[in-house]
Enzyme design. Sequence first.
Site, PDB file in Angstrom:
ATOM      1  N   THR A  31     -13.343 -15.432   2.508  1.00  0.00           N
ATOM      2  CA  THR A  31     -13.500 -15.286   1.054  1.00  0.00           C
ATOM      3  C   THR A  31     -12.729 -16.333   0.274  1.00  0.00           C
ATOM      4  OG1 THR A  31     -11.642 -13.740   0.906  1.00  0.00           O
ATOM      5  CG2 THR A  31     -13.848 -12.804   1.290  1.00  0.00           C
ATOM      6  N   CYS A  35      -3.901 -12.602  -0.769  1.00  0.00           N
ATOM      7  CA  CYS A  35      -3.500 -11.265  -1.206  1.00  0.00           C
ATOM      8  C   CYS A  35      -2.049 -10.981  -0.821  1.00  0.00           C
ATOM      9  CB  CYS A  35      -4.371 -10.188  -0.537  1.00  0.00           C
ATOM     10  SG  CYS A  35      -6.142 -10.398  -0.753  1.00  0.00           S
ATOM     11  N   CYS A  39      -2.491  -5.081  -0.276  1.00  0.00           N
ATOM     12  CA  CYS A  39      -3.756  -5.104  -1.014  1.00  0.00           C
ATOM     13  C   CYS A  39      -4.599  -3.869  -0.676  1.00  0.00           C
ATOM     14  CB  CYS A  39      -4.545  -6.366  -0.670  1.00  0.00           C
ATOM     15  SG  CYS A  39      -6.076  -6.537  -1.626  1.00  0.00           S
ATOM     16  N   ARG A  64      -7.581 -18.733  -3.784  1.00  0.00           N
ATOM     17  CA  ARG A  64      -7.346 -18.220  -5.132  1.00  0.00           C
ATOM     18  C   ARG A  64      -6.797 -16.793  -5.050  1.00  0.00           C
ATOM     19  NH1 ARG A  64     -12.875 -17.863  -4.274  1.00  0.00           N
ATOM     20  NH2 ARG A  64     -13.849 -15.850  -4.759  1.00  0.00           N
ATOM     21  N   CYS A  66      -6.168 -12.889  -5.413  1.00  0.00           N
ATOM     22  CA  CYS A  66      -6.991 -11.683  -5.403  1.00  0.00           C
ATOM     23  C   CYS A  66      -6.934 -10.998  -6.766  1.00  0.00           C
ATOM     24  CB  CYS A  66      -6.485 -10.735  -4.319  1.00  0.00           C
ATOM     25  SG  CYS A  66      -7.309  -9.138  -4.278  1.00  0.00           S
ATOM     26  N   CYS A  69      -5.255  -6.963  -6.010  1.00  0.00           N
ATOM     27  CA  CYS A  69      -3.828  -6.709  -5.759  1.00  0.00           C
ATOM     28  C   CYS A  69      -2.900  -7.609  -6.557  1.00  0.00           C
ATOM     29  CB  CYS A  69      -3.522  -6.849  -4.269  1.00  0.00           C
ATOM     30  SG  CYS A  69      -3.583  -8.542  -3.631  1.00  0.00           S
ATOM     31  N   ASP A 442      40.269  -3.762  -3.038  1.00  0.00           N
ATOM     32  CA  ASP A 442      39.956  -3.013  -4.255  1.00  0.00           C
ATOM     33  C   ASP A 442      40.447  -1.572  -4.114  1.00  0.00           C
ATOM     34  OD1 ASP A 442      38.090  -2.925  -6.824  1.00  0.00           O
ATOM     35  OD2 ASP A 442      37.678  -1.118  -5.642  1.00  0.00           O
TER      36      ASP A 442
END
Length: 492
Positions: A31, A35, A39, A64, A66, A69, A442
């Site tokens: 695709t 993601c 996702c 690119r 998603c 998500c 401390d």
Amino acid sequence: MTRFDREHCVRAVQSKDARFDGWFYTAVLTTRIYCRPSCPVVPPKPANMTFYPSAAACQQAGFRACKRCRPDTSPGSPEWNQRADLVARAMRLITDGVVDREGVPGLAARLGYSTRQVERQLLAELGAGPLALARAQRSQTARLLIETTALPMAEIAFAAGFSSIRAFNDTVREVFALSPSELRRRVPAGRAAGETTPGTLSLRLPFRAPLNPDNLFGHLAATAVPGVEEWREGAYRRTLRLPYGHGIAALAPRPDHIACRLTLSDLRDLAVAISRCRRMLDLDADPVAVDDRLRTDPLLAPLVDKAPGRRVPRTVDEAEFAVRAVLGQQVSTAAARTHAARLVTAHGIPVDDPEGGLTHLFPTPRALAALDPETLAMPRTRRATFTTLVGQLADGTLHLGVESDWAEARARLLALPGFGPWTVDVIAMRAFGDPDAFLPTDLGIRRAAAELGLPSTPAALIARAEAWRPWRAYAVQYLWATDSHPINFLPV
């Protein structure tokens, strides 16, 4: 790739494990989409997955983001807050917007390396150079402004750090497969109008669960300097000194995010303001890894199980915190706040806050270096400590920032008069963000140790705490939380 092997990454994606969001990104070869591991869509076949250590590397490889998500909204990688090597320091500077303001040469100069060395190491570990990493951040800022404000696209382009509207349009299309206008049209009706107050934005800051807000917000509220910080209507609010102007941040804990309201005098400071707020609240931490390590100690395990997910309250300004650490030496929290408030009133820069009681930015080291030491209501020895510190910060002899080399900065601080291990370790823990800083001397730590049956002498406690590495700063938070001090409770 990341420190995870391929099999580990595949298992995380198949189980939709949100703990690994921000650690790595899954790119789907069929695709051409990348993601976050969690996702919600059906996971792709393992043969179609490839993994990248940064969103910038995914984008450089032609993938690119998603639309389901939204990997650009993942928490940041915990790596950059738990390391002090060149890559981690460079990532902190890039997140702080240094590449956009000063370019790659400016980034390299701050780190003390050549541009070629910086680029080589970032490419080797993150699969992308400083320009690509800064570009990925600009695209994330642009999307935030597109979806949460009604600003014209031209204003958004320059506020997000793009040099031209064309570069803005091209980058948004490439990263999100949508034009800026299409991105805005996808926002539910009424939400894109955003805030009606100019320069004000409301957004959500994600984190890795669990997050216990009690000591985090309790500490910030209990030590708040009047005029600079306050707790109001369920939110911690403070003024911010930023590269292009100033701002006010209001931060409120919610079950699955931190509600953040930013009012900025210049929207170009948005990405920096978000980065500093995230860093102050330690939102990129990996609480599961921290708590799992601390649970291996049978005396710490009940504290962790009772209230898991404690964070280390940090700062938005390293130099400011160093000054405040000196003001807090050997005095109560109330006295330290009083000392700081006097300096703020006399030497801070006034700001307007129509929504609350904030009045000033914390004074700069240069302003504090110019004051008359005789006006300081503190013992002579601490006065000398204070004036030496602000003098060196003002003239550049000492620099404290997100890019600081922790070991070198510690050594420089220890060389100053009046700086002992406690002061240096407090600064390392809360200003540098060193997750392994420890405070064996401390009083609160020693008292908690004795109560729990841990060794209470510093040497013996240091030896016991070896097993807590590299998360001793988080152990400090759990030990402090055994006390009834206001720093341990979420204000009402």
